[in-house]
Design an enzyme around this catalytic site. Structure first.
Site, PDB file in Angstrom:
ATOM      1  N   LEU A  60     -19.866   7.570 -48.522  1.00  0.00           N
ATOM      2  CA  LEU A  60     -19.339   5.711 -48.569  1.00  0.00           C
ATOM      3  C   LEU A  60     -19.607   4.957 -47.995  1.00  0.00           C
ATOM      4  O   LEU A  60     -19.095   3.997 -47.926  1.00  0.00           O
ATOM      5  CB  LEU A  60     -17.167   6.395 -47.924  1.00  0.00           C
ATOM      6  CG  LEU A  60     -17.051   7.229 -48.501  1.00  0.00           C
ATOM      7  CD1 LEU A  60     -15.424   7.552 -48.328  1.00  0.00           C
ATOM      8  CD2 LEU A  60     -17.019   7.016 -49.792  1.00  0.00           C
ATOM      9  N   HIS A 125      -4.473   9.412 -29.868  1.00  0.00           N
ATOM     10  CA  HIS A 125      -4.030  10.904 -30.074  1.00  0.00           C
ATOM     11  C   HIS A 125      -2.857  11.225 -29.921  1.00  0.00           C
ATOM     12  O   HIS A 125      -1.630  10.331 -29.114  1.00  0.00           O
ATOM     13  CB  HIS A 125      -5.022  11.544 -29.195  1.00  0.00           C
ATOM     14  CG  HIS A 125      -6.274  11.772 -29.880  1.00  0.00           C
ATOM     15  ND1 HIS A 125      -6.409  12.388 -31.073  1.00  0.00           N
ATOM     16  CD2 HIS A 125      -7.355  11.346 -28.796  1.00  0.00           C
ATOM     17  CE1 HIS A 125      -8.179  11.987 -30.755  1.00  0.00           C
ATOM     18  NE2 HIS A 125      -8.518  11.257 -30.215  1.00  0.00           N
ATOM     19  N   ASP A 126      -1.970  12.079 -29.987  1.00  0.00           N
ATOM     20  CA  ASP A 126      -0.246  12.686 -30.502  1.00  0.00           C
ATOM     21  C   ASP A 126       0.032  12.340 -29.436  1.00  0.00           C
ATOM     22  O   ASP A 126       1.466  12.061 -28.900  1.00  0.00           O
ATOM     23  CB  ASP A 126      -0.374  14.170 -30.233  1.00  0.00           C
ATOM     24  CG  ASP A 126       0.447  15.015 -30.423  1.00  0.00           C
ATOM     25  OD1 ASP A 126       1.483  15.117 -29.561  1.00  0.00           O
ATOM     26  OD2 ASP A 126       0.886  14.731 -31.472  1.00  0.00           O
ATOM     27  N   TYR A 129       0.981   8.716 -28.679  1.00  0.00           N
ATOM     28  CA  TYR A 129       2.206   8.329 -29.118  1.00  0.00           C
ATOM     29  C   TYR A 129       3.303   9.104 -28.654  1.00  0.00           C
ATOM     30  O   TYR A 129       4.575   7.752 -29.257  1.00  0.00           O
ATOM     31  CB  TYR A 129       1.967   9.168 -30.727  1.00  0.00           C
ATOM     32  CG  TYR A 129       0.312   8.823 -31.690  1.00  0.00           C
ATOM     33  CD1 TYR A 129       0.003   7.338 -31.255  1.00  0.00           C
ATOM     34  CD2 TYR A 129      -0.161   9.733 -32.839  1.00  0.00           C
ATOM     35  CE1 TYR A 129      -1.138   7.366 -31.453  1.00  0.00           C
ATOM     36  CE2 TYR A 129      -1.221   9.863 -32.641  1.00  0.00           C
ATOM     37  CZ  TYR A 129      -1.886   8.088 -33.109  1.00  0.00           C
ATOM     38  OH  TYR A 129      -3.258   8.371 -33.380  1.00  0.00           O
ATOM     39  N   ASP A 155       1.382  14.332 -33.771  1.00  0.00           N
ATOM     40  CA  ASP A 155       1.087  14.726 -35.012  1.00  0.00           C
ATOM     41  C   ASP A 155       1.440  15.319 -36.147  1.00  0.00           C
ATOM     42  O   ASP A 155       0.956  14.940 -37.765  1.00  0.00           O
ATOM     43  CB  ASP A 155      -0.508  15.979 -34.356  1.00  0.00           C
ATOM     44  CG  ASP A 155      -1.614  15.059 -33.943  1.00  0.00           C
ATOM     45  OD1 ASP A 155      -1.268  14.158 -34.302  1.00  0.00           O
ATOM     46  OD2 ASP A 155      -2.180  16.049 -33.449  1.00  0.00           O
TER      47      ASP A 155
END
Length: 391
Positions: A60, A125-126, A129, A155
């Site tokens: 990509l 990361h989790d 959050y 997550d």
């Protein structure tokens, strides 16, 4: 016929919640094509999350790779974007371009902080959050630091499940409008959603939001708690309703008429201590033989390898073993259109040639893309190595 038979999903390779949503779509019958990167190599970690999917390796970072990727997206029903905001735009496969080319596309974006806001472009990361939602602060024992609930809440529950529900809703809406749309599934948003019950209790003045380990569902209550048994293993008790609480007390040999009221939270520490002493007199399995399946609402606390052998999990076939790897079985369950694990995860780039051929690339063009490292096909690469070894 599976529930999502006939739908094609293109998933940009990621880890965690995005692949989980894609795996569930695959279990439900969708065709999921994962566009993996050249640098995956040894870093490829989705042993379970790749099940039932097809693998195409595309560079990509090259304009021809982007053109090749867009050719797949043009014929997809869903695109799963697991990258931070604006990454796909910079690559040239952002929502504006993709929806202009394929107006029916459901463009599912999964991020931690969301597509907008002051933290949108910040890595995370989790645990981070969870930290800003209030959820992490609420989990743990009184007087202790907040406890980490694995990566289940932000997550998987707040991210993967939220993305999945958004994709399914957008596909339903498309049946009426004929148009796709962009889904902004943020793990912060999904984590807050899961605090519904807690905020209801706060509104009713039945929850202290400034402390943990003192409330009904956070370990404060004696009848919704975890207790250590004589063998060092644990049982959980969740006898919240009065009739279940009465059953628990009776089976533990406690006379509810002589106990302090369980309706008063100030009595919970004393009641916890009494129950803890009783539970400590027997091993876990003995308690479960006595209480599990009764109105006392008692369950064994099983480790991750014990769980598959529990009678409920065995009878419902909640776990599967594929190529020696223990993993969750498909869920939810449908009465007519059964979900299933169709096959194990593919090798990196296993389907590159076959999918490009199917999507309109001729053999000469595919060979050119392989020779210039725009795409990679593990099957053809292996055949070439065998041929070279033979010569």
């Amino acid at each position: 016929m599976a529930t999502l038979n006939g739908y094609t999903v293109v998933e940009l390779a990621g880890i965690g919640p995005g692949p989980m949503a894609g795996m569930m779509l695959a279990d439900m019958g969708a065709r999921v094509i994962v566009i993996e990167r050249f640098d995956e190599g040894e870093k490829r970690r989705n042993l379970i999350g790749m099940r039932g999917k097809e693998s195409v390796v595309i560079n990509l970072k090259d304009s021809q790779g982007i053109s090749t990727c867009l050719a797949l997206i043009d014929r997809a029903d869903v695109l799963i974007d697991p990258y931070r905001p604006s990454v796909c735009e910079r690559l040239g496969i952002g929502p504006e371009i993709c929806l202009q080319r394929n107006p029916r596309l459901v463009y599912g974006r999964i991020t931690g902080w969301g597509q907008t806001g002051p933290l949108a472009h910040v890595p995370g990361h989790d645990l981070g959050y969870l930290s800003i939602t209030g959820a992490l602060h609420a989990i743990g024992e009184q007087g202790s630091k907040p406890q980490i609930p694995l990566n289940l809440i932000a997550d998987m529950g707040g991210g993967g499940m939220l993305l999945l529900s958004g994709i399914l809703a957008a596909l339903l809406e498309r049946q009426q409008s004929g148009l796709g749309q962009v889904i902004d599934a943020a793990m912060v948003d999904g984590s807050i959603y899961q605090l519904l019950t807690i905020y209801e209790m706060i509104a009713e003045s039945n929850w202290n939001p400034e402390q943990r380990g003192v409330n009904l569902l956070d370990g404060g209550a004696h009848h919704y708690n975890v207790y250590e048994c004589s063998d060092g293993k644990y049982i959980s008790i969740c006898a919240l309703e009065d009739k279940f609480h009465q059953s628990l007390m009776d089976r533990l040999g406690l006379d509810i008429n002589t106990l302090p009221s369980h309706k008063d939270p100030s009595n919970w520490p004393n009641l916890r201590d009494q129950i803890a002493k009783i539970i400590k007199t027997r091993p876990r399995d003995e308690w479960c033989e006595m209480l599990e399946g009764s109105n006392s609402c008692v369950s064994p606390v099983l480790n991750l390898l014990e769980a598959p052998d529990h009678l409920t999990n065995k009878e419902r076939c909640n776990f599967s073993v594929i190529d020696g790897i223990l993993q969750p079985a498909p869920a939810p369950r449908f009465s007519r259109t059964k979900s299933k694990i169709r096959d194990v995860g593919p090798k990196l780039g296993e389907h590159t040639h076959s999918i490009l051929r199917e999507f309109g690339f001729d053999t000469e063009k595919i060979g050119e893309l392989i020779d210039t490292n725009i795409v990679f096909d593990s099957v053809l690469s292996n055949e070439r190595n065998i041929s070279n070894d033979a010569t």
